[in-house]
Every structure is written in structure tokens, then in C-alpha cells.
Motif scaffolding. Structure first.
Motif, PDB file in Angstrom:
ATOM      1  N   GLU A  90      -3.139   8.354  -5.404  1.00 48.71           N
ATOM      2  CA  GLU A  90      -4.079   7.244  -5.531  1.00 48.71           C
ATOM      3  C   GLU A  90      -3.538   5.976  -4.892  1.00 48.71           C
ATOM      4  OE1 GLU A  90      -6.832   5.261  -9.093  1.00 48.71           O
ATOM      5  OE2 GLU A  90      -5.400   6.875  -9.508  1.00 48.71           O
ATOM      6  N   GLN A  91      -4.418   5.275  -4.178  1.00 51.04           N
ATOM      7  CA  GLN A  91      -4.039   4.060  -3.468  1.00 51.04           C
ATOM      8  C   GLN A  91      -4.048   2.852  -4.404  1.00 51.04           C
ATOM      9  OE1 GLN A  91      -2.394   2.385  -1.308  1.00 51.04           O
ATOM     10  NE2 GLN A  91      -3.446   3.137   0.549  1.00 51.04           N
ATOM     11  N   ASN A  92      -3.260   1.829  -4.075  1.00 49.12           N
ATOM     12  CA  ASN A  92      -3.318   0.570  -4.811  1.00 49.12           C
ATOM     13  C   ASN A  92      -4.615  -0.170  -4.490  1.00 49.12           C
ATOM     14  OD1 ASN A  92      -0.821   0.862  -6.106  1.00 49.12           O
ATOM     15  ND2 ASN A  92       0.286   0.006  -4.348  1.00 49.12           N
TER      16      ASN A  92
ATOM     17  N   PRO B  58       0.805  -1.229   0.000  1.00 51.01           N
ATOM     18  CA  PRO B  58       0.000   0.000   0.000  1.00 51.01           C
ATOM     19  C   PRO B  58       0.835   1.275   0.000  1.00 51.01           C
ATOM     20  CG  PRO B  58       0.219  -0.827   2.235  1.00 51.01           C
ATOM     21  CD  PRO B  58       0.945  -1.813   1.352  1.00 51.01           C
ATOM     22  N   ILE B  59       0.213   2.345  -0.436  1.00 54.56           N
ATOM     23  CA  ILE B  59       0.691   3.684  -0.138  1.00 54.56           C
ATOM     24  C   ILE B  59       0.268   3.961   1.310  1.00 54.56           C
ATOM     25  CG2 ILE B  59       0.613   6.125  -0.787  1.00 54.56           C
ATOM     26  CD1 ILE B  59       1.742   4.249  -2.961  1.00 54.56           C
ATOM     27  N   PRO B  60       1.118   4.566   2.144  1.00 53.23           N
ATOM     28  CA  PRO B  60       0.725   4.792   3.540  1.00 53.23           C
ATOM     29  C   PRO B  60      -0.618   5.512   3.652  1.00 53.23           C
ATOM     30  CG  PRO B  60       3.055   5.270   3.253  1.00 53.23           C
ATOM     31  CD  PRO B  60       2.502   5.015   1.883  1.00 53.23           C
ATOM     32  N   TYR B  61      -1.446   5.031   4.550  1.00 49.62           N
ATOM     33  CA  TYR B  61      -2.802   5.561   4.716  1.00 49.62           C
ATOM     34  C   TYR B  61      -2.788   7.062   4.978  1.00 49.62           C
ATOM     35  CZ  TYR B  61      -7.411   6.274   6.833  1.00 49.62           C
ATOM     36  OH  TYR B  61      -8.654   6.746   7.139  1.00 49.62           O
ATOM     37  N   GLY B  62      -1.877   7.519   5.841  1.00 50.59           N
ATOM     38  CA  GLY B  62      -1.817   8.931   6.176  1.00 50.59           C
ATOM     39  C   GLY B  62      -1.495   9.802   4.987  1.00 50.59           C
ATOM     40  N   GLU B  63      -0.672   9.290   4.051  1.00 49.38           N
ATOM     41  CA  GLU B  63      -0.326  10.073   2.864  1.00 49.38           C
ATOM     42  C   GLU B  63      -1.523  10.213   1.934  1.00 49.38           C
ATOM     43  OE1 GLU B  63       2.818  11.544   2.311  1.00 49.38           O
ATOM     44  OE2 GLU B  63       2.896  11.004   4.430  1.00 49.38           O
TER      45      GLU B  63
END
Length: 591
Positions: free
Chosen positions: A586-588, A573-578
Motif C-alpha cells: 500500500e502506498q502512502n 513514497p513507496i517506489p511506484y514500480g513496487e
């Protein structure tokens, strides 16, 4: 690199001394101070080294089918058993890699204004090397960022990471979208190409006649001038050879099943990039004889400052330590027994005749499971009733053992699988508090064996087991050499390898297995399982219970740890906070 760190600290200390004499408006120095202070400038570059992503401990292996840990508080155990989320991610590289890239971008934005030497030609040589280092380090840091956070989105696009080539400041737009995976790869490759052009292949003192032609053309005839910039005292920093190896790693990742549909990198590209590295040591003939045990006393203790063994492309500093042994020796040797190899991994080691233990022709005996096995098994794993430690103590992992080395005897110290770690450890260390004997260790950042295996994998996919694509060796040639070095198939000319020689699918499985064995406990397995997109990521970790009711040992397989990975976890994942902070990030898929 220790000297760089010390210089950085000294620069920061001295830069804070103004307040001792008169008040200062701020206790920070501007970047312009680097222009006439090369040491200050190199302190900025040093962060690219201080923030390197390598670990000397087999952290991520306990989240794979190769090992478990007996530490109930371990983040990787939690991750592997269902607690991996975008805001709880021990694998995350987002902050550290981006921090390193920011420092490198700061350096690159100012490197051409720094006075490295009053001599114009020597100044040029310094400029070339230091800019090459920064570009090579940026390529490496970005590769590890991409490896960890690149992935497919919900709408089917393969994204990489934001490509940043300029330093950020207070006026920067931080709400940037991710570049595509291919754009990220393109930037890494461009940095790598530029770095290779600027850097020496290796650092080392040379004679006058060996001064590179490009510097001879500038008037450098005295090797002493060249050695001042690129001599022995620079060994340990990134070189063109190292950047070529990083380029091969990037190509292998991009061509792999989990990414190939979204990139333009082919298996042929990956094979040829690996071949560039391997051709420099003569191809298969350059495979280091003792490459499988690069960490033992004989390979480490007599290593000259900055020098590397034949197996190693890049390594960390050599230092006295006992940490790995204190963490991983069995309890009877005053260790914590943290990393427990699995039966899954033990079963992956073939018989000495080269056949997998599942093949009827192997001769495997379940009642005597360690007899006539691949010699690497006993070199890398502490088996029941084998010896370990400075006094060659017998380690009994069976339930009949009389101390805490036995299976599940003491929570937090005893093995959960019936095995302890041997690879990476030095038996002449002694964690006993009465002695606390440390020995020399170093971290092997990139090994030639890794690049040989990358070539074999890519060459098999591109041209089949025996195809070469114009290179001087095939996947078959590489795997045969690696197995011969390990002591496999010596008596029967490796019949099993010849059996799979005409079958790309069977050769693929053999290459992947050899990669698993050769690189075990070096933090490769997790990433390999993900890029191959294979089911092993969710395979239950198994062990072996060994009982001795009389004079006969009874071996019973046991399930140790169920793994709970979801399909979307083949990409992190991309870090949630970012994602919460930046609307364009955009998140994976799945996270």
C-alpha cells in the motif's frame, strides 16, 4: 572494512577458477560453502557494510532551507522545485536497504553452522560478535528504510515497511503488505537489544583481567584469545555503543510529531535511550571540546587506524580525497561551488551574545551583518570577503567582485546565494590541476553532538527545559554546554538561554535551531523538517546581493529558489514500480 571488501572480491575470484581446469555446470557457489569457509561467510556479512546509507557529501541539504545548488541537473533541485514523484525519488532507500537486509538475513540464517574456529570457546566468541554485527546492521538498515518510506495511508493508518527476518528465495511470497510503523519499530528495537547483548561496547586490545565475565565463565583467561576476536584490528565495525546510538535515533523519530500519533514510543523513551549513550561519556561533561570542527586537519591527520575522535561515535574510513573541495570551493580556487548556503541559514546564527538577530537586544546591524555573530557562522560558511583555500585567498561574492566567485557570475559554478560552503572542507586541499593536492577525510556517521541534541529535544518535551526525569542533566544543561563550546554568551552568561529557560515552546525553538546549526550540511535538515512537520520545508530559499557603488557595501536580500513541496510530502513514497508489481503493498497518502 577495506579488508572485508578485498576478501569478498578474492573469494569471488577464487570461486570462479574451476572453469580453468574443467567445465563447471554453474559459476556460482552455494551458501553451504560458507560453513567451512569463514572468509566466504564474512563476505556475505560484508554487504551489510558495503551498502551502508551514509553520504560524505551534503546531498539532501540543497533540498532544504539551508542550501541550494548551482547544478541545474541536480536531482535534489528538481525534487525541491516540484518534480518529486513516486517514480522519481532521489531520497529512495527501498532497493539498497532491502538488498542489505537480504544479505544480512542470509548470514543470520546460516551463522550458527559456520566453523569460525576449531577451538570451541573462540568459535563462540566469533559467533557472538558476527551475529551481533548482523543484527545491529539489520536494525540500522531497517531504520533508514523506515525513515525514508514510513508514512500515513489514505485511510489514516501509520505504516512502516515489510518486516523481513528470513532470507527470500525463489519460493518466497514477494507480495507482502507493509507492517505497521510500530511493528517495524518493534523489530528494529528487538534486533538492537539482541545486538547490544552480543557485541562488545567497543573493540580494542585488553589485558587478562579485562576479559568479559561471560567469556571468563567459558574458560577464557588469556586476553590474547579475546583480542583475536574483538581487538584493535576490528575497530570500524559496528559495536554495542553504535547500536545504542541507532536505538536513540529510532526512538527520536518515533516520538516526533509526524509519527507520534501512530506509535507507542514516548518522548521520555527517546530521552532515556539518548541518555544511555551519553552517560557512557559522563553526560554533559563529555561533550567534545572540538566537536564542532571534527573534520579539520588537527582532528583527522593524526587519527590512529580505526580510532575515533572524542566527538565521533562511528565514522567511515579515512582516505585521501579532494572531491568535496573540487565540488564546493569557489571558482577562483578551481572548484564548482556546488552547495550554496542560504540567507535563511545565515540568519539562523545568533549574535555572539546569544540573542537571535531578530531580537532588539541582539545588537544586530543590517549594514554590518557579519559583525559579532556566532563564531560557527564563519567556520561553516564562506562569507563575502572572507578567505578560503591553501593560500587564504579572499573570496568576494558581492556583485563588485572581479572574478567568477561573484554572485551569479557564471552559471553552474558561481554562487546563487552570495555564500559558499566551508564546513566539511579542508582548506589545505588544492583542486588546481597543477597541484591537485588531496588530504585526509572521513565520513562522520554518528556524532555525539547529534545524540546530545536528541536528548535535549526529547527531555524538553518530556519534562520541560530543566527537568531530568531521573537523569543527571536537563535540556537546558545540554544546550548551555553546546553554546558555550561554540563561543555563545560567554560574556553575558547566555542571558537569552536563561530567558527561555521557563518556556517549553521557546526552548523547543532554540533546541531545533541549535540542531540546525550544529548539524548543518550533514544530511539531517531534510529529515528533521519532515519529522517536526513544520512549514520550513516549503520556505523560499533566499540569498544576499552585496553591492559596492562607492566605499560602502549595500546588502539587499534576494529570493533565490521557490520550493514546491505538498503537505503529503512530509512522508516519502513507496517506489511506484513496487506498488505496481505487488497488490498488497500500500502506498502512502498523496503519492
Amino acid at each position: 572494512m577495506k579488508n572485508i571488501s578485498i576478501l569478498l572480491v578474492l573469494v569471488l575470484l577464487f570461486s570462479s577458477c574451476d572453469d580453468l581446469f574443467e567445465p563447471a555446470l554453474e559459476n556460482n557457489r552455494g551458501l553451504e560453502a560458507m560453513y567451512n569457509e569463514p572468509t566466504y561467510a564474512q563476505g556475505i556479512l560484508a554487504n551489510g557494510y558495503l551498502l551502508l546509507p551514509y553520504s560524505s557529501a551534503p546531498n539532501s541539504d540543497v533540498a532544504t532551507d539551508d542550501a541550494v545548488t548551482n547544478d541545474n541537473a541536480n536531482d535534489y533541485l528538481a525534487m525541491a522545485t516540484g518534480s518529486w514523484t513516486a517514480n522519481s525519488n532521489p531520497m529512495s532507500q527501498w532497493q539498497a536497504r532491502r538488498n542489505a537486509i537480504q544479505y544480512l538475513n542470509l548470514f543470520l540464517a546460516n551463522v550458527d553452522q559456520v566453523v569460525w574456529s576449531k577451538d570451541e570457546v573462540i568459535n563462540t566468541m566469533y559467533y557472538d560478535r558476527l551475529k551481533g554485527e548482523a543484527l545491529g546492521l539489520r536494525a540500522l538498515q531497517m531504520y533508514h528504510l523506515l525513515l525514508t518510506h514510513g508514512g500515513w495511508t489514505q485511510d489514516g493508518r501509520l505504516l512502516g515497511v515489510p518486516v523481513l527476518t528470513e532470507p527470500e528465495n525463489a519460493a518466497s511470497d514477494f507480495n507482502l503488505p507493509r507492517n505497521t510503523f510500530q511493528e517495524s519499530v518493534d523489530q528494529i528495537m528487538a534486533d538492537a537489544e539482541d545486538a547490544i547483548e552480543l557485541l562488545p561496547l567497543d573493540y580494542g586490545d585488553i589485558a587478562n583481567a579485562q576479559v568479559p565475565q561471560k567469556y571468563q565463565a567459558l574458560g577464557v583467561t588469556n586476553a590474547g584469545d579475546y583480542n583475536r576476536v574483538n581487538g584493535n584490528h576490528m575497530r570500524g565495525r559496528i559495536t554495542a555503543r553504535i547500536v545504542e546510538a541507532v536505538r536513540a535515533q529510532v526512538a527520536l523519530l518515533s516520538a516526533s510529531p509526524a509519527y507520534s500519533a501512530g506509535t507507542e514510543v514516548t518522548w521520555e523513551d527517546a530521552a532515556n535511550h539518548a541518555a544511555t549513550v551519553l552517560d557512557r561519556i559522563g553526560g554533559v561533561s563529555g561533550l567534545a571540546e572540538n566537536g564542532g570542527t571534527w573534520y579539520v586537519k588537527e582532528e583527522v591527520d593524526n587519527l590512529a587506524s580505526g580510532a575515533t575522535p572524542a566527538e565521533i561515535i562511528w565514522r567511515g574510513d579515512v582516505g585521501q580525497s579532494i572531491t568535496l573541495e573540487a565540488d564546493n570551493f569557489p571558482p577562483s580556487l578551481f572548484g564548482l561551488g556546488r552547495v550554496n548556503p542560504t540567507q535563511n541559514l545565515v540568519d539562523a546564527f545568533p549574535m555572539v551574545n546569544g540573542y537571535p538577530i531578530s531580537d532588539p537586544a541582539s545588537g544586530f546591524d543590517p549594514a554590518n551583518p557579519y559583525a559579532d555573530r556566532d563564531p560557527r557562522l564563519s567556520k561553516y560558511i564562506v562569507l563575502n570577503e572572507s578567505v578560503q583555500g591553501p593560500n587564504n585567498s579572499v573570496i568576494v561574492t558581492g556583485t563588485y567582485g572581479t572574478n567568477n566567485d561573484a554572485l551569479n557570475r557564471e552559471s553552474g559554478r558561481s554562487t546563487r546565494t552570495g555564500y559558499y560552503l566551508r564546513k566539511l572542507l579542508r582548506k589545505d586541499c588544492n583542486p588546481n590541476p597543477e597541484f591537485n593536492t588531496e588530504q585526509k577525510h572521513y565520513n562522520a556517521r554518528i556524532r555525539y553532538t547529534e545524540i546530545f541534541l536528541a536528548y535535549a529535544e526529547a527531555a524538553n518535551e518530556a519534562w520541560g527545559p530543566t527537568g531530568t526525569g531521573g537523569n543527571a542533566y536537563s535540556a537546558y544543561d545540554v544546550i548551555k554546554a553546546i553554546r558555550e563550546r561554540a563561543g555563545i554568551g560567554i560574556d553575558n552568561d547566555d542571558e537569552y538561554l536563561d530567558m527561555v529557560n521557563g518556556d517549553k515552546d521557546a526552548m523547543r525553538q532554540l533546541i531545533r535551531n541549535e540542531r540546525r546549526l550544529e548539524l548543518c550540511f550533514e544530511n539531517h535538515r531534510f529529515w528533521d523538517l519532515r519529522r517536526w512537520k513544520v512549514a520550513n520545508l516549503n520556505e523560499t530559499a533566499r540569498g544576499l546581493q552585496i553591492e559596492k557603488p562607492g566605499s560602502t557595501l549595500i546588502y539587499t536580500p534576494i529570493n533565490v529558489e521557490a520550493r514546491d513541496y505538498k503537505d503529503y510530502m512530509y512522508h516519502g513514497p513507496i517506489p511506484y514500480g513496487e506498488v505496481q508489481k505487488w497488490t498488497n503493498l500500500e502506498q502512502n497518502a498523496g503519492w
